[in-house]
Motif scaffolding. Structure first.
Motif, short mmCIF file in Angstrom:
data_model
loop_
_atom_site.label_atom_id
_atom_site.label_comp_id
_atom_site.label_asym_id
_atom_site.label_seq_id
_atom_site.Cartn_x
_atom_site.Cartn_y
_atom_site.Cartn_z
N TYR A 55 39.34 41.75 52.71
CA TYR A 55 38.68 40.31 52.38
C TYR A 55 38.28 40.65 51.81
CZ TYR A 55 34.89 37.00 52.07
OH TYR A 55 34.50 36.04 51.83
N MET A 56 37.62 41.33 51.03
CA MET A 56 37.23 41.55 49.45
C MET A 56 38.07 41.18 48.69
SD MET A 56 34.25 41.09 49.38
CE MET A 56 34.19 40.99 47.76
N ALA A 57 39.59 42.24 48.67
CA ALA A 57 40.89 42.27 47.66
C ALA A 57 41.51 41.09 47.79
CB ALA A 57 41.04 43.91 48.59
N ALA A 58 40.98 40.17 49.49
CA ALA A 58 42.16 38.83 49.28
C ALA A 58 42.65 38.23 48.34
CB ALA A 58 42.32 38.03 50.55
N GLY A 59 41.35 37.68 47.54
CA GLY A 59 41.24 36.78 46.02
C GLY A 59 42.00 36.71 44.73
N GLU A 60 42.66 38.64 44.50
CA GLU A 60 42.92 39.65 44.00
C GLU A 60 44.61 39.71 44.22
OE1 GLU A 60 43.51 43.61 42.59
OE2 GLU A 60 41.60 42.76 41.88
N VAL A 61 44.20 39.40 45.21
CA VAL A 61 45.51 39.59 46.16
C VAL A 61 46.87 38.60 46.02
CG1 VAL A 61 47.78 40.45 48.12
CG2 VAL A 61 45.47 42.02 47.24
N ALA A 62 46.07 37.70 46.81
CA ALA A 62 46.68 36.09 46.93
C ALA A 62 46.79 35.78 45.01
CB ALA A 62 45.86 35.16 47.50
N GLN A 76 51.94 40.47 33.34
CA GLN A 76 51.20 39.08 33.10
C GLN A 76 50.14 39.06 33.97
OE1 GLN A 76 54.98 36.32 32.60
NE2 GLN A 76 54.45 36.38 30.87
N ALA A 77 50.71 39.07 35.61
CA ALA A 77 49.54 39.02 36.67
C ALA A 77 48.30 39.32 36.62
CB ALA A 77 50.51 38.33 37.75
N ASP A 78 48.38 40.65 36.53
CA ASP A 78 48.10 42.13 36.28
C ASP A 78 46.88 41.77 35.43
OD1 ASP A 78 49.20 42.82 38.87
OD2 ASP A 78 50.04 45.56 37.61
N ALA A 79 46.81 40.72 34.15
CA ALA A 79 46.17 40.73 33.27
C ALA A 79 44.66 39.93 33.63
CB ALA A 79 46.85 40.71 31.82
N VAL A 80 45.59 38.75 34.26
CA VAL A 80 44.69 37.72 34.59
C VAL A 80 43.56 37.59 36.01
CG1 VAL A 80 45.33 36.04 32.52
CG2 VAL A 80 46.37 36.15 35.24
N ALA A 81 43.98 38.49 36.78
CA ALA A 81 44.54 38.15 38.57
C ALA A 81 43.23 39.83 38.82
CB ALA A 81 45.42 38.18 39.65
N THR A 82 43.04 40.59 37.61
CA THR A 82 42.01 41.40 38.85
C THR A 82 40.27 40.94 38.79
OG1 THR A 82 43.38 42.89 36.84
CG2 THR A 82 41.01 43.95 38.00
N SER A 83 40.05 41.14 40.16
CA SER A 83 38.58 40.86 40.17
C SER A 83 38.01 41.93 40.59
CB SER A 83 39.08 39.91 41.64
OG SER A 83 39.46 38.96 41.26
N ASP A 84 37.68 42.64 39.27
CA ASP A 84 36.65 44.10 39.17
C ASP A 84 35.21 43.67 40.21
OD1 ASP A 84 39.10 45.14 38.21
OD2 ASP A 84 37.53 45.25 36.45
N HIS A 85 34.85 42.35 39.77
CA HIS A 85 33.96 42.19 40.75
C HIS A 85 33.71 42.58 42.19
CE1 HIS A 85 35.73 38.48 40.76
NE2 HIS A 85 34.48 37.73 41.90
N ASP A 86 34.74 41.82 42.82
CA ASP A 86 34.95 42.30 44.12
C ASP A 86 35.85 43.01 45.17
OD1 ASP A 86 34.96 38.87 44.96
OD2 ASP A 86 37.39 38.74 44.62
N ARG A 87 36.11 44.29 43.93
CA ARG A 87 36.05 45.33 44.30
C ARG A 87 34.77 46.38 43.77
NH1 ARG A 87 38.57 48.38 39.26
NH2 ARG A 87 36.15 47.98 38.85
N ASP A 88 34.16 46.48 43.23
CA ASP A 88 32.88 47.18 43.35
C ASP A 88 32.32 46.32 44.09
OD1 ASP A 88 33.82 47.86 41.22
OD2 ASP A 88 32.72 46.84 39.11
N TYR A 89 32.19 45.41 44.77
CA TYR A 89 30.99 44.70 45.52
C TYR A 89 31.29 45.20 46.98
CZ TYR A 89 29.12 42.06 49.31
OH TYR A 89 27.46 40.84 49.71
#
Length: 164
Positions: A55-62, A76-89
Motif C-alpha cells: 500500500y505504501m509503495a503503490a503511490g510511487e509505483v503508480a 526520468q520517471a525514477d528521478a521524479v517519482a521516488t517517494s522515500d517518505h512512503d518507504r521509510d514510513y
C-alpha cells in the motif's frame, strides 16, 4: 500527484482498509511559485504487514507507471517519482511490529523494498482503471471522501474503526 494518491486509496480499499479521504494539497511558496503534496487517510486493523508495505509503495509505483504511459523513460520517471517518505514510513511501522523491510537488501526473515514494489506493481496493474478513474476525480475536486473513492473504484470501503 493525483495518480500517486489514487493508488494509495484504491489499494487501501482492495486490502480492506477504511479509506477516510484522499487529497491533493497545493500551497503558494514565498518565491511566487507553488508546490503540491498529497495525503490519503485510512484506518485499519489486522492488515498483513506486506500488504501495508505494498500500500505504501503503490503511490510511487503508480506514478512511475503513469509517467511511462506519458512517454517518460524509466530513468526520468525514477528521478521524479521516488517517494522515500512512503518507504521509510513502511520500514518504521513494520519494524515497530517486528517485521523487517530492507531499503536495498532482504533482511533475514523479511523482505526488500524492491520485492514490495513488485507486489505493489502487480496490484496497481490489476487496478489501473480504478486508479486512473479516481485520479481524474481527485484532480477535479482535490479532495475525495473514502466512500466517493469506493464508489468510483467499485470496491467496498470497510467500516470505520469504532463503527459508523
Amino acid at each position: 500527484m493525483a495518480v500517486h494518491e489514487a493508488a494509495h486509496a484504491v489499494l487501501g480499499l482492495l486490502y480492506g482498509l477504511h479509506v477516510v479521504s484522499t487529497e491533493i494539497i497545493q500551497w503558494d511558496r514565498p518565491d511566487g511559485g507553488w508546490a503540491l503534496t498529497g495525503q490519503t487517510s485510512f484506518e485499519g486493523t489486522n492488515l498483513c504487514p506486506w500488504k501495508l508495505a505494498a500500500y505504501m509503495a503503490a503511490g510511487e509505483v503508480a506514478h512511475r507507471k503513469h509517467l511511462g504511459h506519458l512517454g517518460w523513460s524509466r530513468k526520468q520517471a525514477d528521478a521524479v517519482a521516488t517517494s522515500d517518505h512512503d518507504r521509510d514510513y513502511a520500514i518504521d511501522v513494520l519494524a515497530r511490529h517486528g517485521f523487517h523491510l530492507g531499503r536495498d537488501h532482504t533482511p533475514p526473515g523479511g523482505r526488500s523494498w524492491a520485492s514490495v514494489q513488485g507486489q505493489a506493481l502487480d496490484a496497481v496493474t490489476a487496478c489501473w482503471q480504478q486508479i486512473t478513474t479516481v485520479a481524474r476525480a481527485v484532480e477535479a475536486d482535490t479532495k475525495l471522501h473514502g466512500d466517493t473513492v469506493a464508489a468510483l473504484a467499485g470496491l467496498p470501503n470497510a467500516a470505520p474503526i469504532g463503527g459508523a
